[in-house]
Design an enzyme around this catalytic site. Structure first.
Site, PDB file in Angstrom:
ATOM      1  CD  GLU A  83      23.762 -29.813 -42.075  1.00 20.18           C
ATOM      2  OE1 GLU A  83      24.411 -29.430 -41.085  1.00 20.18           O
ATOM      3  OE2 GLU A  83      22.877 -30.682 -42.022  1.00 20.18           O
ATOM      4  NE  ARG A  93      23.888 -45.030 -39.245  1.00 24.16           N
ATOM      5  CZ  ARG A  93      22.947 -45.690 -39.931  1.00 24.16           C
ATOM      6  NH1 ARG A  93      22.716 -46.980 -39.709  1.00 24.16           N
ATOM      7  NH2 ARG A  93      22.241 -45.066 -40.854  1.00 24.16           N
ATOM      8  CB  CYS A 146      25.531 -35.492 -46.663  1.00 26.71           C
ATOM      9  SG  CYS A 146      24.064 -36.172 -47.479  1.00 26.71           S
ATOM     10  CG  HIS A 169      21.385 -33.000 -44.400  1.00 25.53           C
ATOM     11  ND1 HIS A 169      22.558 -32.781 -43.710  1.00 25.53           N
ATOM     12  CD2 HIS A 169      21.596 -34.137 -45.129  1.00 25.53           C
ATOM     13  CE1 HIS A 169      23.432 -33.730 -43.996  1.00 25.53           C
ATOM     14  NE2 HIS A 169      22.873 -34.566 -44.863  1.00 25.53           N
TER      15      HIS A 169
END
Length: 217
Positions: A83, A93, A146, A169
Site C-alpha cells: 500500500e 461498508r 485496515c 494487504h
C-alpha cells in the site's frame, strides 16, 4: 552490551463472518525469528475502529521498533498489495467486530488528508516479483479498519522519521476462497515467505527506486 533491534509485524483477528484471518496466521509464523539482524515481534490487532489503534500504540510503545509493517486481508485481490497511501477517513461498508460502522468520519480529527508509506515499496515489489510472488503497488488501502490502522500507524510515527512503516494487504487463503466462488487466494505459507523477503529488503534498503507503479483506474 548489544541491544537487539526489533521489527513489529501486526495481523488482524477474523472478521466478516470468517473463522480465520490469514494476515495473523502469516505474521504469527514469523514471531521470534531474526531477519537482517532484527528480532520479529508479531501482534494481533482487533478488527475494531479505535480499539485497533489503541492496541497498535501499545505495541509500538512496548517494542520500540526500527520498522513496522501492518498486514491485513483484502478478499478478492489476487496479489500481495504494497500500500502506498493511507487516507484520513473511516467509511465502513460493514460493521466492525464491535458493531461500529462509522461513515465519513476522520481517523484523526484535524489530521492531514493522507500519509504515504515510508517503506521502499518499489524495491520490495521488484524483489518479490523476482522471487516469483504475485505483487503490486496499491493506490488504496480502502476505508475500513485496515486503512484506519495504516493511517493511525503513520500518524503515530510522524515525528519518528527513523522508524519506517507501511501496510501490506494479502488475498484470501485457499481455505477461505473455497467459500467465495472464483476468489483468488494464496497459501498462508507463501504469504509468510513473501513477508520474510519483504522485511529483509525493507531493512536493507535505505532509499526507494524511481520506477513506474501507478494505476490507470
Amino acid at each position: 552490551m548489544t541491544t537487539t533491534r526489533t521489527v513489529l509485524l501486526t495481523g488482524f483477528q477474523p472478521f466478516g463472518g470468517e473463522r480465520v484471518n490469514p494476515s495473523w496466521q502469516a505474521v504469527s509464523a514469523l514471531h521470534g525469528t531474526r531477519i537482517a539482524g532484527h528480532r520479529v515481534v508479531a501482534r494481533e490487532l482487533p478488527v475494531a475502529f479505535g480499539q485497533s489503534l489503541k492496541a497498535l500504540r501499545s505495541a509500538l510503545k512496548e517494542t520500540q521498533p526500527s520498522l513496522v509493517i501492518c498486514v491485513g486481508q483484502a478478499g478478492g485481490r489476487a496479489q500481495l498489495s504494497l500500500e502506498r497511501v493511507a487516507i484520513n477517513v473511516d467509511d465502513a461498508r460493514i460493521p466492525d467486530n464491535a458493531g461500529q460502522q462509522p461513515i465519513d468520519v476522520p481517523v484523526i480529527a484535524d489530521g492531514p488528508a493522507a500519509y504515504f508509506s515510508t517503506l521502499p515499496i518499489k524495491v520490495m515489489r521488484e524483489a518479490l516479483r523476482g522471487a516469483g510472488f504475485p505483487v503490486e503497488v496499491s493506490q488504496t488501502a480502502g476505508t475500513y479498519v485496515c486503512n484506519h490502522v495504516f493511517y493511525g500507524l503513520m500518524h503515530a510515527l510522524r515525528r519518528q522519521r527513523a522508524v519506517r512503516a507501511g501496510f501490506i494487504h494479502i488475498p484470501y487463503s485457499p481455505a477461505q476462497a473455497s467459500g467465495h466462488a472464483g476468489a483468488a487466494s494464496l497459501p498462508v505459507e507463501t504469504v509468510t515467505a513473501a513477508l520474510r523477503l519483504a522485511l529483509k529488503v525493507a531493512l536493507k534498503t535505505p532509499l526507494d527506486i524511481r520506477a513506474a507503479a501507478g494505476a490507470e483506474h
